[in-house]
Design a protein around this motif. Structure first.
Motif, PDB file in Angstrom:
ATOM      1  N   THR A   1      29.259  35.802  41.050  1.00 21.00           N
ATOM      2  CA  THR A   1      29.897  36.379  39.683  1.00 21.00           C
ATOM      3  C   THR A   1      29.680  35.352  38.746  1.00 21.00           C
ATOM      4  N   ASP A   2      30.555  35.374  37.731  1.00 19.43           N
ATOM      5  CA  ASP A   2      30.453  34.379  36.654  1.00 19.43           C
ATOM      6  C   ASP A   2      30.375  32.642  36.966  1.00 19.43           C
TER       7      ASP A   2
ATOM      8  N   ALA B   1      39.345  36.144  31.131  1.00 16.83           N
ATOM      9  CA  ALA B   1      39.707  36.830  29.714  1.00 16.83           C
ATOM     10  C   ALA B   1      39.623  35.895  28.692  1.00 16.83           C
TER      11      ALA B   1
ATOM     12  N   PHE C   1      45.030  31.672  24.064  1.00 15.85           N
ATOM     13  CA  PHE C   1      45.953  31.041  24.319  1.00 15.85           C
ATOM     14  C   PHE C   1      46.727  30.356  23.434  1.00 15.85           C
TER      15      PHE C   1
ATOM     16  N   GLY D   1      43.886  26.088  23.533  1.00 16.22           N
ATOM     17  CA  GLY D   1      42.731  26.537  24.433  1.00 16.22           C
ATOM     18  C   GLY D   1      43.268  26.705  25.989  1.00 16.22           C
TER      19      GLY D   1
ATOM     20  N   GLY E   1      42.140  27.253  32.223  1.00 15.02           N
ATOM     21  CA  GLY E   1      41.602  27.923  33.270  1.00 15.02           C
ATOM     22  C   GLY E   1      40.627  27.191  34.225  1.00 15.02           C
ATOM     23  N   ASN E   2      40.010  27.507  35.097  1.00 17.30           N
ATOM     24  CA  ASN E   2      39.095  26.485  36.129  1.00 17.30           C
ATOM     25  C   ASN E   2      37.678  27.030  35.836  1.00 17.30           C
ATOM     26  N   GLY E   3      37.338  27.462  34.772  1.00 14.77           N
ATOM     27  CA  GLY E   3      36.169  28.001  34.151  1.00 14.77           C
ATOM     28  C   GLY E   3      35.108  27.026  34.054  1.00 14.77           C
TER      29      GLY E   3
ATOM     30  N   MET F   1      34.471  25.147  37.669  1.00 14.29           N
ATOM     31  CA  MET F   1      33.718  25.955  38.522  1.00 14.29           C
ATOM     32  C   MET F   1      32.141  25.749  38.371  1.00 14.29           C
TER      33      MET F   1
ATOM     34  N   HIS G   1      36.618  25.325  27.174  1.00 13.22           N
ATOM     35  CA  HIS G   1      37.912  24.905  27.550  1.00 13.22           C
ATOM     36  C   HIS G   1      38.621  23.810  26.839  1.00 13.22           C
TER      37      HIS G   1
ATOM     38  N   ALA H   1      43.678  30.967  38.967  1.00 13.32           N
ATOM     39  CA  ALA H   1      42.489  30.523  38.083  1.00 13.32           C
ATOM     40  C   ALA H   1      42.555  29.491  37.114  1.00 13.32           C
TER      41      ALA H   1
ATOM     42  N   ASP I   1      42.223  32.771  43.851  1.00 15.85           N
ATOM     43  CA  ASP I   1      40.899  32.562  43.327  1.00 15.85           C
ATOM     44  C   ASP I   1      39.888  31.990  44.205  1.00 15.85           C
TER      45      ASP I   1
ATOM     46  N   ASP J   1      36.772  33.209  45.163  1.00 14.13           N
ATOM     47  CA  ASP J   1      35.402  33.038  44.803  1.00 14.13           C
ATOM     48  C   ASP J   1      35.098  31.700  44.170  1.00 14.13           C
ATOM     49  N   THR J   2      36.237  31.062  43.181  1.00 13.30           N
ATOM     50  CA  THR J   2      35.964  30.090  42.591  1.00 13.30           C
ATOM     51  C   THR J   2      36.295  28.854  43.438  1.00 13.30           C
TER      52      THR J   2
HETATM   53  O1  R7I Z   1      38.626  29.461  33.000  1.00 14.57           O
HETATM   54  P1  R7I Z   1      38.154  30.627  32.863  1.00 14.57           P
HETATM   55  O2  R7I Z   1      36.452  30.919  32.724  1.00 14.57           O
HETATM   56  O3  R7I Z   1      38.425  31.637  34.400  1.00 14.57           O
HETATM   57  C1  R7I Z   1      37.406  31.457  35.507  1.00 14.57           C
HETATM   58  C2  R7I Z   1      38.102  32.492  36.449  1.00 14.57           C
HETATM   59  C3  R7I Z   1      37.422  32.406  37.798  1.00 14.57           C
HETATM   60  O4  R7I Z   1      38.441  32.709  38.790  1.00 14.57           O
HETATM   61  C4  R7I Z   1      36.130  33.146  37.748  1.00 14.57           C
HETATM   62  O5  R7I Z   1      35.656  33.492  39.018  1.00 14.57           O
HETATM   63  C5  R7I Z   1      36.712  34.363  36.878  1.00 14.57           C
HETATM   64  O6  R7I Z   1      37.083  35.336  37.529  1.00 14.57           O
HETATM   65  O7  R7I Z   1      37.499  33.817  36.038  1.00 14.57           O
HETATM   66  O8  R7I Z   1      38.740  31.864  32.076  1.00 14.57           O
HETATM   67  P2  R7I Z   1      40.212  31.823  31.348  1.00 14.57           P
HETATM   68  O9  R7I Z   1      40.738  33.298  30.952  1.00 14.57           O
HETATM   69  O10 R7I Z   1      40.100  30.907  30.166  1.00 14.57           O
HETATM   70  O11 R7I Z   1      41.124  30.967  32.543  1.00 14.57           O
HETATM   71  C6  R7I Z   1      41.484  31.827  33.550  1.00 14.57           C
HETATM   72  C7  R7I Z   1      42.946  32.207  33.910  1.00 14.57           C
HETATM   73  O12 R7I Z   1      43.869  31.146  33.772  1.00 14.57           O
HETATM   74  C8  R7I Z   1      43.246  32.886  32.449  1.00 14.57           C
HETATM   75  O13 R7I Z   1      42.929  34.372  32.792  1.00 14.57           O
HETATM   76  C9  R7I Z   1      44.812  32.715  32.683  1.00 14.57           C
HETATM   77  O14 R7I Z   1      45.488  33.491  33.525  1.00 14.57           O
HETATM   78  C10 R7I Z   1      44.920  31.395  33.016  1.00 14.57           C
HETATM   79  N1  R7I Z   1      45.207  30.510  31.847  1.00 14.57           N
HETATM   80  C11 R7I Z   1      46.213  30.560  30.908  1.00 14.57           C
HETATM   81  N2  R7I Z   1      47.446  31.271  31.014  1.00 14.57           N
HETATM   82  C12 R7I Z   1      48.219  30.946  30.055  1.00 14.57           C
HETATM   83  N3  R7I Z   1      48.051  29.963  29.057  1.00 14.57           N
HETATM   84  C13 R7I Z   1      44.413  29.699  31.222  1.00 14.57           C
HETATM   85  N4  R7I Z   1      44.716  29.174  30.326  1.00 14.57           N
HETATM   86  C14 R7I Z   1      45.880  29.528  30.007  1.00 14.57           C
HETATM   87  C15 R7I Z   1      46.977  29.192  29.082  1.00 14.57           C
HETATM   88  O15 R7I Z   1      46.809  28.534  27.950  1.00 14.57           O
END
Ligand code: R7I
Ligand code: MG
Ligand code: MG
Ligand code: MG
Length: 313
Positions: free
Chosen positions: A50-51, A95, A118, A122, A125-127, A130, A157, A230, A263, A265-266
């Motif tokens: 995946t991503d 997202a 957000f 900013g 997330g764990n993107g 990962m 991020h 995530a 989460d 996969d991550t």
């Molecule tokens: O960090 P990101 O790229 O997500 C990686 C995840 C992994 O599980 C991958 O496998 C893929 O499925 O996505 O993308 P973001 O959307 O920036 O962060 C992931 C999630 O963390 C978001 O969709 C939110 O649910 C949560 N999150 C937040 N929620 C509230 N406020 C991250 N930042 C915030 C925040 O500021």
């Protein structure tokens, strides 16, 4: 490069890809039952990543292409990530990352784009965490690993937790890579080093929770304490714990991480990178590697980075 550094570079990147590809099927499930994981584990169909792996590949390729220049160029990396998203938007991006990369692809500078999601602070997330495994291969010290990780993290991020999660994972892979493979991993020492590498207090409580985890903790019990979602702060610790449970057995570390749910996969990808860095590719099941999408390309990137692993022993 010695045979061992090549094996470890391959173990790092392929461990990350295998954890991602095996965990992908269960992403978002609360609890993953043993039987469905066993069936998936033994099936013959290709393992699509995946991503998480798509971005790990982007970062590895960025390091290969920049060779003797400064290893990370933020503007170029943001563009590389945006192109990868445009080429394969169906990989399952989060997202927030999707929103940032869409803006970057449209020409918005990354410092602005990262603050668009957000509510302006900013993503946490764990993107960013990962995708950092390749940085550990070229880092010359723990401090260097953390610095490089922060530079790669901030292009998507902006939130401190998103960036520090990437620092923690990069440092953790660095320590696994340079751990002595013939001695049992010293868990307490490993966690002490990580605590020292991360000056921010918000992570120290997590590291202490990993230290206090009973040796027999089930995946769901560990997830109830450490988290499995995530966000960086509720996923990197679970990956570390999964690795420390099975530091010499990447397949077990990956299975444990997946059974924790959430989460999958991550967390499995980060655990796989850690265990694969320590054991090298020989610790990864051949039957999984044979099913992995683009395994040859990932192996070739590892081979280009292997000569840059510094000698520390
Ligand atoms: O960090 P990101 O790229 O997500 C990686 C995840 C992994 O599980 C991958 O496998 C893929 O499925 O996505 O993308 P973001 O959307 O920036 O962060 C992931 C999630 O963390 C978001 O969709 C939110 O649910 C949560 N999150 C937040 N929620 C509230 N406020 C991250 N930042 C915030 C925040 O500021
Ligand atoms: Mg994913
Ligand atoms: Mg996804
Ligand atoms: Mg995920």
């Amino acid at each position: 490069p010695s045979a061992n550094t090549t094996a470890q570079a391959r173990g790092t990147l392929l461990g990350a890809a295998l954890g991602d590809a095996l965990g992908a099927r269960f992403e978002g499930e609360d609890v993953v039952g043993g039987p469905s994981l066993v069936a998936h584990d033994r099936a013959a169909e290709p393992l699509r990543y995946t991503d998480d792996t798509a971005q790990t590949i982007v970062l590895a390729r960025h390091l290969v292409q920049r060779r003797d220049r400064a290893p990370v160029d933020e503007d170029a990396l943001a563009t590389d990530l945006a192109r990868a998203w445009q080429a394969e938007p169906w990989r399952g991006y989060g997202a927030g990352s999707r929103q940032v990369l869409e803006l970057v692809a449209a020409g918005v500078p990354w410092p602005e784009a990262t603050r668009a999601c957000f509510g302006g602070h900013g993503s946490y997330g764990n993107g960013a965490a990962m995708r950092v495994a390749a940085l550990a291969l070229i880092a010359t010290s723990l401090t260097h690993a953390a610095q490089l990780a922060d530079r790669t993290a901030k292009v998507t991020h902006a939130h401190q937790h998103g960036r520090e999660g990437a620092e923690l994972q990069a440092c953790a892979v660095f320590l696994a890579l340079h751990s002595d493979p013939v001695r049992p991993l010293d868990r307490d020492h490993y966690l002490d080093e990580l605590s020292r590498a991360l000056p921010s207090t918000s992570w120290h409580g997590r590291i202490d929770q990993i230290r206090a985890m009973p040796p027999t903790a089930s995946p769901s019990y560990a997830a109830s304490l450490l988290g499995n979602d995530a966000t960086a702060i509720r996923s990197v610790p679970m990956a570390l714990h999964s690795f420390l449970r099975y530091p010499d057995h990447p397949a077990e570390a990956i299975r444990y991480a997946i059974r924790a749910g959430g989460d999958t996969d991550t967390i499995a990808s980060m655990a796989g990178a850690l265990a694969g860095a320590r054991t090298g590719i020989h610790g990864l099941p051949v039957t999984w590697l044979e099913r992995l999408e683009n395994a040859d390309r990932i192996r070739a990137l590892a081979d280009r980075l292997a000569p840059r692993i510094p000698r520390t022993r």
